[in-house]
Design an enzyme around this catalytic site. Structure first.
Site, PDB file in Angstrom:
ATOM      1  N   TYR A   5       0.836  -1.205   0.000  1.00  0.00           N
ATOM      2  CA  TYR A   5       0.000   0.000   0.000  1.00  0.00           C
ATOM      3  C   TYR A   5       0.872   1.258   0.000  1.00  0.00           C
ATOM      4  CZ  TYR A   5      -3.201   3.609   1.686  1.00  0.00           C
ATOM      5  OH  TYR A   5      -3.920   4.772   1.823  1.00  0.00           O
ATOM      6  N   GLU A  27     -10.772   6.601   6.022  1.00  0.00           N
ATOM      7  CA  GLU A  27     -10.056   7.365   7.053  1.00  0.00           C
ATOM      8  C   GLU A  27     -10.959   7.588   8.261  1.00  0.00           C
ATOM      9  OE1 GLU A  27      -6.922   7.893   7.198  1.00  0.00           O
ATOM     10  OE2 GLU A  27      -6.276   7.699   5.121  1.00  0.00           O
ATOM     11  N   TRP A  35      -4.373   1.583  10.868  1.00  0.00           N
ATOM     12  CA  TRP A  35      -4.617   1.569   9.433  1.00  0.00           C
ATOM     13  C   TRP A  35      -4.542   0.142   8.908  1.00  0.00           C
ATOM     14  CZ3 TRP A  35      -7.263   3.740   6.044  1.00  0.00           C
ATOM     15  CH2 TRP A  35      -7.045   3.486   4.682  1.00  0.00           C
TER      16      TRP A  35
END
Length: 175
Positions: A5, A27, A35
């Site tokens: 990512y 988010e 995350w």
């Protein structure tokens, strides 16, 4: 997964409505979580939220909320689910004024941070504070300054890759 990512997606420009809506939604779901958790669940989030198509998500009703609350593949937080549905509706409402992507990209600062260490990477900025305020005024939820700064990093509005990183400047937005 995180390295892929970081190396292939994070910080590269995203300028389309659906892409910005997806990142804004993810988010918001990440708030208070890692995350890594969100990234691992991203395929399930995409399936649960109709590929983050704002037109479809805006039409979600009570039955959809219950379905989402029962979906173990995503983060089952009612406030974040409700915010995503409301944010889809707010995204649609912005279309006549230029759209979500244009509004978010208008928050681009004159200069990007130039951190040399992880401790120097900012978590908010005057621009992320202003963006959060603007989005809240437009009916968005779960769009605080820290979350908006993370969005700005993720979609290339600011480049917080460390100076000297192989990714610094890779977005093409910042030289």
């Amino acid at each position: 997964m995180l390295r892929d990512y970081y190396d292939t997606e994070w910080g590269l420009p995203v300028r389309d409505e659906r892409g910005v809506f997806e990142r804004l939604s993810l988010e918001a779901f990440q708030s208070g979580l890692s995350w890594r958790t969100i990234l691992a669940k991203r395929p399930a989030f995409r399936a649960a939220f109709a590929g983050f198509d704002p037109d479809v998500v805006a039409g979600f009703g009570d039955a959809d909320v219950e379905r989402l609350l029962g979906d173990a593949g995503i983060v089952r937080n009612r406030r974040k689910i409700d915010a995503t549905i409301g944010n889809a509706r707010a995204t649609i409402a912005l279309r006549d004024a230029g759209g979500l992507a244009e509004l978010v990209w208008a928050a681009r600062p004159a200069v990007t941070p130039a951190p040399r260490t992880a401790a120097e990477v900012p978590t908010t900025s005057p621009e992320s504070i202003a963006l959060a305020k603007t989005l809240r005024a437009a009916g968005f939820a779960h769009v605080g300054p820290t979350t908006m700064h993370a969005l700005m990093e993720a979609i290339g509005i600011v480049d917080t890759h460390l100076v000297g990183s192989h990714r610094r400047g890779s977005s093409g937005v910042w030289a």
